[in-house]
Enzyme design. Sequence first.
Site, PDB file in Angstrom:
ATOM      1  N   ASP A  22       0.838  -1.199   0.000  1.00 34.45           N
ATOM      2  CA  ASP A  22       0.000   0.000   0.000  1.00 34.45           C
ATOM      3  C   ASP A  22       0.876   1.253   0.000  1.00 34.45           C
ATOM      4  OD1 ASP A  22      -2.468   1.534   0.408  1.00 34.45           O
ATOM      5  OD2 ASP A  22      -1.666   1.870   2.422  1.00 34.45           O
ATOM      6  N   ASP A  24      -0.557   5.161   0.758  1.00 30.17           N
ATOM      7  CA  ASP A  24      -0.977   6.113   1.797  1.00 30.17           C
ATOM      8  C   ASP A  24      -1.033   5.434   3.158  1.00 30.17           C
ATOM      9  OD1 ASP A  24      -2.037   8.765   0.390  1.00 30.17           O
ATOM     10  OD2 ASP A  24      -2.635   7.073  -0.860  1.00 30.17           O
ATOM     11  N   ASP A 218      -1.657  -0.409   6.022  1.00 33.64           N
ATOM     12  CA  ASP A 218      -1.978   0.227   7.305  1.00 33.64           C
ATOM     13  C   ASP A 218      -3.470   0.254   7.608  1.00 33.64           C
ATOM     14  OD1 ASP A 218      -2.188   2.281   5.081  1.00 33.64           O
ATOM     15  OD2 ASP A 218      -3.096   3.367   6.750  1.00 33.64           O
TER      16      ASP A 218
END
Length: 267
Positions: A22, A24, A218
């Site tokens: 990922d 962001d 996250d």
Amino acid sequence: MKVRQSLPSKGISRMYKGYLIDLDGTMYNGTAVIDGAVDFIDRLNKESIPYVFLTNNATKTQVEAAQKLLDMGFNIHPETLYTSAMATAAYLSETAPGASIYVIGSDSLKETLEASGLTITEDDADYVVMGLDPDINYGKLSKAALMINSGSTFIATNPDRKFPTEKGFVPGNGSLVSVLVSATDVEPVIIGKPEGIILEAAVAALDLPKDEVLMVGDNYDTDILTGINGGVDTLHVNTGVTSREEVEGKTHRPTYMIDNLKEWSVR
């Protein structure tokens, strides 16, 4: 690192042959590089371990998304980027080639869709495609709602309710999509994480079996559920959307959880 509820600690890990990563909240927050992220990519490069950046961010083209990483000091190639905009274009090109679409989203999203042979229109579209639009307004939402209520198929590039910036959390595409859902009572077809559409394309790009791939992110509701639902092991990094406490309270937990990518050994 001590982690409750049987989550493996750092140092207890398999060696994976490929990574889905990922952006962001995992590589950066807004314009701020997350500590340990550049080093993590450098270690993958050194070991010649392939990876794909799998992002729900549909505001940038593949080249633009890659350039942001390059400008931040990441040693990467543009072809390692796979965005929800690219996945949306691929999905529509396969299921409805040449279809007309009304787009709420950035110019880069429109560019990505047009490059796949889709026709962007302001009236009577076959599809309404919604991605994060920095210039969202009532007029755009009203037009989209009227089209959806008249039979246009509703597509959302991603369901992210929020995303982290260097200043804190801000609304994501999912928060704005909910406005159209409320106005139309129509749930969109979701292309990005945690749906399998984007996962299968990214795994195919790695050309590896799923049991040799690790999904790193996250956000439990997108990144981690992508792996859990799709049969890919997951590594949750506590640097973005979902906190350690929230993850530890989930019924279906990630395969691993760490506080910083510096803790993860790739070999």
